[in-house]
Design an enzyme around this catalytic site. Structure first.
Site, PDB file in Angstrom:
ATOM      1  N   ASP A   1      16.361 -15.858   2.672  1.00  0.00           N
ATOM      2  CA  ASP A   1      16.237 -14.625   3.380  1.00  0.00           C
ATOM      3  C   ASP A   1      17.191 -14.564   4.536  1.00  0.00           C
ATOM      4  OD1 ASP A   1      14.053 -13.821   1.826  1.00  0.00           O
ATOM      5  OD2 ASP A   1      12.704 -13.901   3.736  1.00  0.00           O
TER       6      ASP A   1
ATOM      7  N   GLY B   1      10.107 -12.197   7.849  1.00  0.00           N
ATOM      8  CA  GLY B   1      11.426 -12.947   7.872  1.00  0.00           C
ATOM      9  C   GLY B   1      11.940 -13.399   9.324  1.00  0.00           C
ATOM     10  N   GLY B   2      11.080 -13.445   9.996  1.00  0.00           N
ATOM     11  CA  GLY B   2      11.040 -13.994  11.622  1.00  0.00           C
ATOM     12  C   GLY B   2      12.254 -15.039  11.873  1.00  0.00           C
ATOM     13  N   GLY B   3      11.758 -16.289  11.128  1.00  0.00           N
ATOM     14  CA  GLY B   3      12.316 -17.449  11.149  1.00  0.00           C
ATOM     15  C   GLY B   3      13.940 -17.146  10.647  1.00  0.00           C
ATOM     16  N   SER B   4      13.852 -16.675   9.560  1.00  0.00           N
ATOM     17  CA  SER B   4      15.153 -16.409   8.786  1.00  0.00           C
ATOM     18  C   SER B   4      16.164 -15.376   9.749  1.00  0.00           C
ATOM     19  CB  SER B   4      14.947 -15.666   7.391  1.00  0.00           C
ATOM     20  OG  SER B   4      14.621 -16.750   6.580  1.00  0.00           O
TER      21      SER B   4
ATOM     22  N   ALA C   1       3.972 -14.427   7.716  1.00  0.00           N
ATOM     23  CA  ALA C   1       3.822 -13.038   7.815  1.00  0.00           C
ATOM     24  C   ALA C   1       4.445 -12.358   6.407  1.00  0.00           C
ATOM     25  CB  ALA C   1       4.025 -12.232   8.946  1.00  0.00           C
TER      26      ALA C   1
ATOM     27  N   LYS D   1      11.780  -7.718   8.882  1.00  0.00           N
ATOM     28  CA  LYS D   1      12.230  -7.111   7.835  1.00  0.00           C
ATOM     29  C   LYS D   1      10.896  -6.897   6.933  1.00  0.00           C
ATOM     30  CE  LYS D   1      11.564 -10.445   4.723  1.00  0.00           C
ATOM     31  NZ  LYS D   1      10.595 -10.564   3.519  1.00  0.00           N
TER      32      LYS D   1
END
Length: 301
Positions: free
Chosen positions: A151, A115-118, A112, A12
Site C-alpha cells: 500500500d 493503511g495507517g502503517g503504510s 483495520a 484510506k
C-alpha cells in the site's frame, strides 16, 4: 531548510477489492480503488545530526517543538522506522551523519485495513527526502516504498487511485465528494491470515475503470470479506451495526474496519453510547490528495 516538520498521514478506504490471481512467488494480484479520508495520524520529524534514528509515541496533539530525545529501542515492525532506515540505506554515504527523531501521534487503528502503517511509511519517505535534502525522484521513492508494503506506493503518489498488480500499478481516478461512516470492531485482523486462507477467491475477472466510474460507491465487492468474517466475528458485527443504521456496509482492505457511504443530504451520524463490545465509529470525508505530498504543501516549524 527547516529542521522540523509536522505532517498528517491520512487513512484510506478500499471502495472495492478484487483478487485476480496469485503469482509464482506467492504474492496476490489485485484490483482496487484506494480512497484517502480525513482520519489521520500525525508525524513529527526533527532532524538529528548524529546519524541516529529514534522514535516516540505521542499521546496528545501537542508535538515536541525543540530538542531531540535519546534514541529509544526501535520497534522492529514499525513502518515509519523501517522507512527511515530504508531511505538512509538507499542514500548510502550521502546520508553521512543524517538522522531523525520521529514522534507519532497514532489515530488510525491498527489491523483495520485502513493503511495507517503504510501511510506513516510513505509520509516518512517524503518528509525525510526533503528534510535530508536527498532529492530522490518519486520513482526512486516508489521503488523503496514497495519493499515496505504493497500500500505504500499509493500513499507516495498522494491521490485517489485505481490500483493493480501487487500495488505498484497506480492510476489516479476522480472520486465524487462523499462522506462515509467507518466502524472499527474491537479486534484487529492480520492480513497474512486472510491471504493464506484456502477459501480466499483468487480468480476474480479483471474490471475496467469505466465500469467503476459509472457507479463508484456500489461497484464490485471485497473478495477478502467472506474469509475475514470467518476469522474475525467483529467484521460481521460491524456490518450488522451499519445495517441497523440503514446503511449498506463493506469491509475495507483486509479488515477489520467496515464502512458505508452516506448519501448526499443524509444526517450526520454520531456515535454517543458505544460500549467495549461495539465497534468504534466515526464519520469520514473524502480527501482529494495526500496532505504530506510535496505538491500539497508542507507544515513546518
Amino acid at each position: 531548510m527547516k529542521a522540523i516538520y509536522d505532517v498528517c498521514a491520512p487513512a484510506k478506504l478500499n471502495l472495492f477489492l478484487h483478487v485476480t490471481g496469485q503469482r509464482a512467488d506467492g504474492y496476490h494480484t489485485l484490483q482496487s480503488v484506494f480512497m484517502l479520508i480525513d482520519w489521520c495520524d500525525t508525524l513529527h520529524f526533527e532532524r538529528r545530526n548524529d546519524g541516529q534514528i529514534s522514535r516516540e509515541d505521542l499521546c496528545s496533539a501537542a508535538v515536541p517543538s525543540h530538542g531531540v530525545q535519546e534514541a529509544q529501542a526501535l520497534p522492529s515492525e514499525d513502518l515509519s522506522v523501517r522507512a527511515a532506515l530504508a531511505l538512509k540505506a538507499a542514500a548510502g554515504p550521502a546520508a553521512g551523519r543524517l538522522g531523525v527523531h520521529i514522534g507519532l501521534l497514532k489515530n488510525i487503528p491498527s489491523q483495520a485495513g485502513m493503511g495507517g502503517g503504510s501511510s506513516d511509511a510513505a509520509t516518512t519517505l517524503l518528509a525525510l527526502n526533503r528534510l535530508w535534502s536527498l532529492g530522490f525522484s518519486l520513482e526512486k521513492l516508489l521503488t523503496i516504498g514497495l519493499t515496505l508494503g504493497a500500500d505504500v506506493p499509493f500513499f507516495l503518489c498522494g491521490k485517489n487511485a485505481w490500483v493493480e498488480g501487487i500495488g505498484e500499478k497506480i492510476t489516479p481516478v476522480e472520486v465524487p465528494a462523499a462522506r462515509f461512516v467507518v466502524a472499527k470492531p474491537p479486534n484487529g485482523l492480520e492480513t497474512a491470515r486472510i491471504f493464506s486462507h484456502p477459501e480466499l477467491p483468487r480468480n476474480t475477472a479483471t474490471a475496467i475503470i469505466l465500469g467503476f466510474a459509472a457507479n463508484p460507491f456500489q461497484f464490485g465487492r471485497n473478495d477478502l470479506q467472506t474469509v475475514a468474517r470467518q476469522l474475525c466475528p467483529g467484521v460481521g458485527q460491524g456490518l450488522k451495526w451499519l445495517a441497523q443504521l440503514g446503511l449498506q456496509g463493506r469491509m475495507t482492505g483486509s479488515g477489520s474496519a467496515v464502512f458505508a457511504h452516506l448519501a448526499e443530504g443524509a444526517a450526520v451520524w454520531a456515535a454517543t453510547d458505544m460500549t467495549p463490545s461495539q465497534p468504534e465509529g466515526f464519520v469520514a470525508r473524502l480527501c482529494s490528495n495526500l496532505p504530506s505530498h510535496p505538491q500539497a504543501g508542507w507544515a513546518s516549524n
